[in-house]
Every structure is written in C-alpha cells, then in structure tokens.
Design an enzyme around this catalytic site. Sequence first.
Site, PDB file in Angstrom:
ATOM      1  N   SER A 141       9.887   6.815  10.696  1.00 13.74           N
ATOM      2  CA  SER A 141       9.157   6.891  11.416  1.00 13.74           C
ATOM      3  C   SER A 141       9.844   5.458  11.722  1.00 13.74           C
ATOM      4  O   SER A 141       9.387   4.437  10.690  1.00 13.74           O
ATOM      5  CB  SER A 141       8.421   6.100  11.144  1.00 13.74           C
ATOM      6  OG  SER A 141       7.656   6.212  12.205  1.00 13.74           O
TER       7      SER A 141
ATOM      8  N   CYS B  60      -2.944   2.407   7.522  1.00 14.96           N
ATOM      9  CA  CYS B  60      -1.555   1.339   8.015  1.00 14.96           C
ATOM     10  C   CYS B  60      -2.116  -0.264   8.132  1.00 14.96           C
ATOM     11  O   CYS B  60      -2.549  -0.908   9.329  1.00 14.96           O
ATOM     12  CB  CYS B  60      -0.864   1.581   9.538  1.00 14.96           C
ATOM     13  SG  CYS B  60      -0.361   2.576  10.300  1.00 14.96           S
TER      14      CYS B  60
ATOM     15  N   GLY C 150       5.757  -1.513   7.313  1.00 12.48           N
ATOM     16  CA  GLY C 150       6.798  -2.460   7.335  1.00 12.48           C
ATOM     17  C   GLY C 150       7.411  -1.585   8.827  1.00 12.48           C
ATOM     18  O   GLY C 150       7.553  -0.518   9.296  1.00 12.48           O
ATOM     19  N   GLU C 151       8.907  -1.923   9.388  1.00 13.68           N
ATOM     20  CA  GLU C 151       9.907  -1.148  10.120  1.00 13.68           C
ATOM     21  C   GLU C 151      10.902  -0.709   9.105  1.00 13.68           C
ATOM     22  O   GLU C 151      12.212  -1.815   7.921  1.00 13.68           O
ATOM     23  CB  GLU C 151      10.737  -2.194  10.891  1.00 13.68           C
ATOM     24  CG  GLU C 151      11.685  -1.503  11.902  1.00 13.68           C
ATOM     25  CD  GLU C 151      10.697  -0.182  11.629  1.00 13.68           C
ATOM     26  OE1 GLU C 151       9.901   0.217  12.793  1.00 13.68           O
ATOM     27  OE2 GLU C 151      12.259   0.889  12.099  1.00 13.68           O
TER      28      GLU C 151
ATOM     29  N   CYS D  63       2.957   8.493   1.833  1.00 10.40           N
ATOM     30  CA  CYS D  63       3.514   7.892   2.858  1.00 10.40           C
ATOM     31  C   CYS D  63       4.049   6.321   2.217  1.00 10.40           C
ATOM     32  O   CYS D  63       3.665   5.007   1.282  1.00 10.40           O
ATOM     33  CB  CYS D  63       2.843   7.523   3.380  1.00 10.40           C
ATOM     34  SG  CYS D  63       2.928   6.195   5.248  1.00 10.40           S
TER      35      CYS D  63
ATOM     36  N   CYS E 261       3.199  -5.019  17.097  1.00 11.37           N
ATOM     37  CA  CYS E 261       3.142  -3.807  17.453  1.00 11.37           C
ATOM     38  C   CYS E 261       0.916  -4.580  17.722  1.00 11.37           C
ATOM     39  O   CYS E 261       0.582  -4.034  16.545  1.00 11.37           O
ATOM     40  CB  CYS E 261       2.672  -2.287  17.792  1.00 11.37           C
ATOM     41  SG  CYS E 261       4.775  -2.119  17.082  1.00 11.37           S
TER      42      CYS E 261
ATOM     43  N   SER F  94       8.506   5.795  17.013  1.00  7.96           N
ATOM     44  CA  SER F  94       6.287   5.845  17.644  1.00  7.96           C
ATOM     45  C   SER F  94       7.053   5.661  18.846  1.00  7.96           C
ATOM     46  O   SER F  94       7.483   4.436  19.542  1.00  7.96           O
ATOM     47  CB  SER F  94       6.314   4.131  17.005  1.00  7.96           C
ATOM     48  OG  SER F  94       6.116   4.805  15.535  1.00  7.96           O
ATOM     49  N   LEU F  95       6.585   6.519  19.797  1.00 12.16           N
ATOM     50  CA  LEU F  95       6.620   6.222  21.413  1.00 12.16           C
ATOM     51  C   LEU F  95       5.399   5.363  22.234  1.00 12.16           C
ATOM     52  O   LEU F  95       5.772   4.347  22.416  1.00 12.16           O
ATOM     53  CB  LEU F  95       6.740   7.433  22.174  1.00 12.16           C
ATOM     54  CG  LEU F  95       7.669   7.478  23.717  1.00 12.16           C
ATOM     55  CD1 LEU F  95       8.888   6.293  23.665  1.00 12.16           C
ATOM     56  CD2 LEU F  95       7.763   8.404  23.949  1.00 12.16           C
ATOM     57  N   HIS F  96       3.679   5.975  22.297  1.00 12.28           N
ATOM     58  CA  HIS F  96       2.766   5.390  22.194  1.00 12.28           C
ATOM     59  C   HIS F  96       2.774   5.034  24.044  1.00 12.28           C
ATOM     60  O   HIS F  96       1.728   5.100  23.613  1.00 12.28           O
ATOM     61  CB  HIS F  96       2.338   4.387  21.566  1.00 12.28           C
ATOM     62  CG  HIS F  96       2.638   5.074  19.693  1.00 12.28           C
ATOM     63  ND1 HIS F  96       1.858   5.492  19.399  1.00 12.28           N
ATOM     64  CD2 HIS F  96       2.931   3.320  18.979  1.00 12.28           C
ATOM     65  CE1 HIS F  96       2.796   5.383  18.284  1.00 12.28           C
ATOM     66  NE2 HIS F  96       2.768   4.239  17.832  1.00 12.28           N
TER      67      HIS F  96
ATOM     68  N   CYS G 219      -2.170  -2.734  15.260  1.00 14.30           N
ATOM     69  CA  CYS G 219      -1.590  -2.197  14.352  1.00 14.30           C
ATOM     70  C   CYS G 219      -1.895  -3.446  13.036  1.00 14.30           C
ATOM     71  O   CYS G 219      -1.343  -4.613  13.776  1.00 14.30           O
ATOM     72  CB  CYS G 219      -0.004  -1.768  13.924  1.00 14.30           C
ATOM     73  SG  CYS G 219       0.478  -1.429  12.301  1.00 14.30           S
TER      74      CYS G 219
ATOM     75  N   CYS H 148       5.335  -6.995   8.355  1.00 15.24           N
ATOM     76  CA  CYS H 148       5.671  -6.995   9.375  1.00 15.24           C
ATOM     77  C   CYS H 148       6.225  -7.197  10.771  1.00 15.24           C
ATOM     78  O   CYS H 148       5.128  -7.892  11.327  1.00 15.24           O
ATOM     79  CB  CYS H 148       5.377  -4.892   9.869  1.00 15.24           C
ATOM     80  SG  CYS H 148       6.397  -4.329  11.238  1.00 15.24           S
TER      81      CYS H 148
ATOM     82  N   GLU I  42       0.813  -1.367   0.207  1.00 17.63           N
ATOM     83  CA  GLU I  42       0.470   0.140  -0.109  1.00 17.63           C
ATOM     84  C   GLU I  42       0.842   1.237   0.297  1.00 17.63           C
ATOM     85  O   GLU I  42       2.026   1.214   0.974  1.00 17.63           O
ATOM     86  CB  GLU I  42      -0.900  -0.313   1.217  1.00 17.63           C
ATOM     87  CG  GLU I  42      -1.940  -1.117   1.247  1.00 17.63           C
ATOM     88  CD  GLU I  42      -2.226  -0.589   2.627  1.00 17.63           C
ATOM     89  OE1 GLU I  42      -3.554  -1.883   3.831  1.00 17.63           O
ATOM     90  OE2 GLU I  42      -2.251   0.226   3.204  1.00 17.63           O
TER      91      GLU I  42
ATOM     92  N   ASN J 284      -7.327   5.119  14.507  1.00 12.07           N
ATOM     93  CA  ASN J 284      -7.173   4.697  13.458  1.00 12.07           C
ATOM     94  C   ASN J 284      -8.075   3.227  13.532  1.00 12.07           C
ATOM     95  O   ASN J 284      -7.101   2.184  14.270  1.00 12.07           O
ATOM     96  CB  ASN J 284      -6.820   4.478  12.362  1.00 12.07           C
ATOM     97  CG  ASN J 284      -7.122   5.221  11.252  1.00 12.07           C
ATOM     98  OD1 ASN J 284      -8.769   5.301  10.918  1.00 12.07           O
ATOM     99  ND2 ASN J 284      -6.729   5.643  10.626  1.00 12.07           N
TER     100      ASN J 284
HETATM  101  N1  SAH Z   1       7.462   1.032  11.439  1.00 17.55           N
HETATM  102  C1  SAH Z   1       7.831   2.277  12.135  1.00 17.55           C
HETATM  103  C2  SAH Z   1       6.988   2.842  10.203  1.00 17.55           C
HETATM  104  C3  SAH Z   1       5.783   1.862   9.978  1.00 17.55           C
HETATM  105  S1  SAH Z   1       4.180   2.664  11.273  1.00 17.55           S
HETATM  106  C4  SAH Z   1       7.059   2.607  12.702  1.00 17.55           C
HETATM  107  O1  SAH Z   1       6.674   2.061  13.524  1.00 17.55           O
HETATM  108  O2  SAH Z   1       7.528   4.097  13.181  1.00 17.55           O
HETATM  109  C5  SAH Z   1       3.693   4.435  11.295  1.00 17.55           C
HETATM  110  C6  SAH Z   1       3.281   4.679  11.938  1.00 17.55           C
HETATM  111  O3  SAH Z   1       1.784   4.487  12.469  1.00 17.55           O
HETATM  112  C7  SAH Z   1       3.675   4.343  14.032  1.00 17.55           C
HETATM  113  O4  SAH Z   1       3.406   5.401  14.607  1.00 17.55           O
HETATM  114  C8  SAH Z   1       2.607   3.131  13.676  1.00 17.55           C
HETATM  115  O5  SAH Z   1       2.718   3.305  15.472  1.00 17.55           O
HETATM  116  C9  SAH Z   1       1.125   3.850  13.560  1.00 17.55           C
HETATM  117  N2  SAH Z   1       0.341   3.157  13.603  1.00 17.55           N
HETATM  118  C10 SAH Z   1       0.317   2.206  13.115  1.00 17.55           C
HETATM  119  N3  SAH Z   1      -1.069   1.337  13.042  1.00 17.55           N
HETATM  120  C11 SAH Z   1      -1.983   2.844  13.285  1.00 17.55           C
HETATM  121  C12 SAH Z   1      -4.243   2.949  13.852  1.00 17.55           C
HETATM  122  N4  SAH Z   1      -4.060   1.965  13.854  1.00 17.55           N
HETATM  123  N5  SAH Z   1      -4.054   3.898  13.509  1.00 17.55           N
HETATM  124  C13 SAH Z   1      -3.183   5.063  13.911  1.00 17.55           C
HETATM  125  N6  SAH Z   1      -1.531   5.010  14.072  1.00 17.55           N
HETATM  126  C14 SAH Z   1      -1.220   3.582  13.072  1.00 17.55           C
END
Ligand code: SAH
Length: 341
Positions: A189, A331, A157-158, A103, A114, A212-214, A117, A110, A90, A288
């Site tokens: 990212s 994502c 992906g990472e 993007c 997480c 991506s801290l979260h 995701c 991946c 995508e 999302n």
């Molecule tokens: N692997 C990398 C880049 C891809 S994800 C990373 O983790 O940064 C890009 C961003 O989207 C990350 O911050 C991820 O945590 C976030 N993300 C993943 N699923 C999501 C969702 N359902 N809603 C909002 N953000 C999401």
Amino acid sequence: MQSIYNYTEEMWKEYLIHMGEKPFRASQMMEWFYRHRIQNFEEMSNISKKFIAHLKENFIIDSLKCVTRQKSFDGTQKFLFELSDGNLIETVLMNHNYGYSVCVTSEVGCNMGCVFCASGMKKKLRNLTTAEMVLQVLMVSTLAEIRVSHVVVMGIGEPFDNYDNVINFLKIINHAKGIEIGARHITVSTCGLVPKIREYASFDLQVNLAISLHAPKNEIRDQIMPINKRYPIEELMDAVKYYISITGRRVTFEYILLRDINDTKECANALADLIGKENIYVNLIPYNEVIEKPYKRSKEETMRAFYDTLYKRGINVQLRKEQGSDIDAACGQLRSKHMKK
Ligand code: SAH
C-alpha cells in the site's frame, strides 16, 4: 555480521559463485532457512563444511525481541518488537475467514505526514532492512503458532520510500522453497509515490497494489496528505492507469471516511467519476480515532450512504469492518503509547 534474512535467492546465488560454490545451493539454503527454520548453520546437511564455517563467521540467524503482545476480542493480535538498535516497531496479525494476514511495518517512523495518521507523529528514523520485515512474518507465525497466508505492507512507514528493501522482502516471502506466500495474497500500500508506482508496474511478481487515496479532489487531498502537493491526483491516476495497462491487475483504492471532510455524497460521486469501474476496487475504511488528532470517524449512516452511492454507480466496493480497535491497532498507536511511558 549480516542477517541471513536480508538475502534473496538471487543474492545467495551470486554470493555462492563468488565463494567458489555451486549456485544451485541457494535454493537449498532457502529451504533450510524458511521451510525448516533452522537456528544453527550446522543443520544444513547438504552444504559444504567449508561454506558453513564461512557463514558462521559472516552471518547471523537472528530474531526480533517481542516487547508486548496484545490480543483483541475479535482475534486480532498486535506485536511490539524491539530491533537490534533498540527501535520499536508494530506488527499486526489479523484472523480472516480466508486465513491469517500479517500487516508489516516498513520503516521506523514515517515522513509522509498524513494529518490523520498516528504513525507520522514520529518522523522516519530509518528504513527497515529486508531482514527486519521478513522477521516480522516469521516471528508472528512462530509466536501465534499459525501459518501466515496473507501479507499486507500497510504498517508504519511508506513502503515505496524504502523500495529496494521492500522488493527483496516480497521476493523472499513469496519464494517457493520458503515461506511461500502467494503473490496474489500479498498487497503493498502506498500513499502515492508516482515514480515508484510506475517502477512497480514492471516488477515481475504478481503482487497487489493498494493506493491510499482518501479524497477525490486536490483541494481536500492537499489538506490531509502532504504527498498530494508533490504528486497531485491527476498524476497519481495516470500512474495507476499505466500500472493497470502494464500488469492487467486490479488496483485497490483505500478510502478512510473522516467526518465532514471527505464523506459527503458529493465526494462519493466525485470519487466514482475519478476512478471509473474498470479494474478497480474500493475499500472504505472506518477511521480509527487517534487521541492526539482532531479527526472523527464518520457516522454509521454516512458511511452506509457513501457505500450505497458507490455501489449504485456500479463500483466494486466494500465497507471494511474495523478490527482490533480495543488494542490500539490503528497505525502507530501502540508504538506511540509505549514511547510515551
Ligand atoms: N504509507 C502507506 C502504508 C501505511 S498506512 C500508505 O499510506 O498506504 C496503511 C493505511 O492505513 C493507509 O491507507 C492509511 O492512510 C491508513 N490509516 C492511517 N491511519 C489510520 C487511522 N487512524 N484509521 C484508519 N486508517 C488509517
């Protein structure tokens, strides 16, 4: 056969030297491939016939097959591309007031796992090649008939788990004779691969870094991001500080707001304590929701309150508005839907 889009200028230089040609032709080739977007090697009027014949035998000017294209009411577009081996990826195009941002996906699937995701529901099958990332930018630009001004490597992906290909991709899209996307308009990212963050600090392009801290605490982050067990928050923050000390650049922290998990006032204060105010920026992201996952988006007022707490503590923070929710732009959602069919 190799894709021409796998090669940086440096790689073409070496290749030319190896073939007994002049290395300065590399810059001209970049211009043909990316500025003029030639589809035929013969169009390269300043390159020797002999070398063109060699290129035709060993390289292809390839593209990606667009399987689906969706447009959102807010201007966001999502593309599903098929790779030469049949895998699907995508790519998202966002229309911002400062320009068009693409993007880019960096892997098929991946492995980071997480929990919130959709991408991680499919394990990584392979890395994308440099060409497959470059082609996402080229194809979107052609199909949507726009000039891409910004690139974020935030698709499936990472990127730091596919480091070398991503670095070459960045060099190619930034190249002055090519697509010419300013380094400051490019963001990579990562979920926090600490050794690669340190390595990235010495990469000589001024590309932005997002983390991506979260979650501000290991107890929470361990639950939602398995990578935290390998590189806990302390190590991650040390790497970020190191990166800032070497590059002098600001780092963005992404923080998805998940209802009742990481969205309390206590979390906001812990986050502020953790990251400080210097050289950082916080992007709060409304979650999302993903059908297969139990996680919920935080309530509007909770997100506001979280923002206010950070703002009052003097932190550069923005509450990102959601885009493309009506077209599965979160994502991995489009890809997973398509694969189920
Ligand atoms: N692997 C990398 C880049 C891809 S994800 C990373 O983790 O940064 C890009 C961003 O989207 C990350 O911050 C991820 O945590 C976030 N993300 C993943 N699923 C999501 C969702 N359902 N809603 C909002 N953000 C999401």
